[in-house]
Design a protein around this motif. Structure first.
Motif, PDB file in Angstrom:
ATOM      1  N   THR A 174       1.593   2.130 -10.956  1.00  0.00           N
ATOM      2  CA  THR A 174       0.398   1.300 -11.102  1.00  0.00           C
ATOM      3  C   THR A 174       0.278   0.868 -12.559  1.00  0.00           C
ATOM      4  O   THR A 174       0.962   1.400 -13.443  1.00  0.00           O
ATOM      5  CB  THR A 174      -0.856   2.076 -10.692  1.00  0.00           C
ATOM      6  N   GLY A 225      -2.540   4.559  -0.669  1.00  0.00           N
ATOM      7  CA  GLY A 225      -3.792   4.148  -1.277  1.00  0.00           C
ATOM      8  C   GLY A 225      -3.646   3.399  -2.581  1.00  0.00           C
ATOM      9  O   GLY A 225      -4.579   2.727  -3.022  1.00  0.00           O
ATOM     10  N   GLU A 226      -2.473   3.495  -3.224  1.00  0.00           N
ATOM     11  CA  GLU A 226      -2.217   2.743  -4.450  1.00  0.00           C
ATOM     12  C   GLU A 226      -1.643   1.379  -4.095  1.00  0.00           C
ATOM     13  O   GLU A 226      -0.733   1.271  -3.267  1.00  0.00           O
ATOM     14  CB  GLU A 226      -1.239   3.498  -5.358  1.00  0.00           C
ATOM     15  N   GLN A 227      -2.156   0.336  -4.727  1.00  0.00           N
ATOM     16  CA  GLN A 227      -1.680  -1.011  -4.469  1.00  0.00           C
ATOM     17  C   GLN A 227      -0.602  -1.385  -5.487  1.00  0.00           C
ATOM     18  O   GLN A 227      -0.874  -1.450  -6.687  1.00  0.00           O
ATOM     19  CB  GLN A 227      -2.842  -2.011  -4.532  1.00  0.00           C
ATOM     20  N   ARG A 264       7.052   6.181  -3.587  1.00  0.00           N
ATOM     21  CA  ARG A 264       6.616   4.781  -3.690  1.00  0.00           C
ATOM     22  C   ARG A 264       7.651   3.847  -3.061  1.00  0.00           C
ATOM     23  O   ARG A 264       7.294   2.872  -2.367  1.00  0.00           O
ATOM     24  CB  ARG A 264       6.385   4.420  -5.163  1.00  0.00           C
ATOM     25  N   ASP A 278       0.847  -1.190   0.000  1.00  0.00           N
ATOM     26  CA  ASP A 278       0.000   0.000   0.000  1.00  0.00           C
ATOM     27  C   ASP A 278       0.885   1.242   0.000  1.00  0.00           C
ATOM     28  O   ASP A 278       1.665   1.461   0.915  1.00  0.00           O
ATOM     29  CB  ASP A 278      -0.906   0.013   1.239  1.00  0.00           C
ATOM     30  N   TRP A 322       6.718  -0.572   4.447  1.00  0.00           N
ATOM     31  CA  TRP A 322       5.993  -1.853   4.464  1.00  0.00           C
ATOM     32  C   TRP A 322       6.927  -2.985   4.896  1.00  0.00           C
ATOM     33  O   TRP A 322       6.577  -3.811   5.737  1.00  0.00           O
ATOM     34  CB  TRP A 322       5.421  -2.127   3.072  1.00  0.00           C
TER      35      TRP A 322
END
Length: 227
Positions: free
Chosen positions: A65, A12-14, A88, A9, A95
């Motif tokens: 993305t 909000g972008e996967q 990113r 994440d 993460w």
């Protein structure tokens, strides 16, 4: 060898990725692709496979993305958006340091082309998380004001025939604080006979050899804590 598909994440972008962890590994290298590449980059996958064989974990993931990638293939607008790429990558770092399987590992970054600039910005933003950085045919100059803030030992690998990029790497290295990076300073390695993409026989293998040696020194040998 444990290989799994992961979703990261990023505001909000996967972002999709492949996490590969050799048994008993103590290290993880995140790949920052550049110039429109993705987690399927054949060169970075080749490098990652050799790192895995050397006992080093890898995370190959998309900095863009799927929609951004499609646009970028036409307009090339995202591959030079260093701020976006760095955000990113920092999200992926954040993460990795909390994900159960990667949280205990020493983390390094491997950046290619414009991804190298993103890697150095991320290293400057997360100095306690990033233990080492390797750039392959990178544009570290695009990291600009972040360069003096990088604390991780940094290896810049450039092809001997990639004349303009050699000079850009030299200038970027000169802007880095050598004592804060490591006792030797940021190290520039020039691979004879190699062009920008290291397509010539044996040149990518030399990149792999240099990268494994750097990551073993600073992620596995625990010397990163003392320099």
């Amino acid at each position: 060898m444990n290989r799994q598909e992961v979703l990261i994440d990023a505001a909000g972008e996967q972002l999709e990725g492949f996490l590969t962890l050799p048994a008993t590994t103590c290290s993880l290298v995140l790949f920052a692709h550049g110039s429109g590449s993705s987690r399927f980059s054949p060169r970075n996958n080749a490098v990652a496979a050799e790192l895995n064989r050397a006992g080093i974990g890898t995370l190959l993931f998309d900095l863009l993305t799927a929609d951004e990638h499609r646009v970028d293939e036409i307009t090339r607008e995202y591959r030079f958006d260093i701020e976006l790429l760095a955000r990113r990558l920092i999200a992926a770092l954040d993460w990795a340091v909390v994900y159960k399987e990667s949280a205990p590992l020493n983390i390094g970054l491997f950046g290619s082309s414009t991804g190298a600039a993103a890697a150095l910005i991320a290293a400057a933003a997360r100095p306690h998380a990033v233990k080492a950085v390797v750039s392959r045919g990178g544009r570290p100059d695009l990291a600009d004001t972040a360069l003096p803030l990088v604390r991780a030992p940094t290896l810049l690998v450039v092809g001997g025939e990639d004349y303009q990029v050699i000079e850009l790497n030299r200038r970027a290295a000169a802007k880095m604080d050598w004592l804060s990076c490591n006792a030797e300073g940021p190290k520039l390695e020039i691979v004879p006979g190699a062009t920008h993409l290291f397509e010539e026989p044996g040149t990518l293998e030399e990149v792999v050899r240099l990268a494994i040696g750097w990551f073993q020194r600073y992620l596995i040998d625990d010397r990163s804590e003392t320099v």
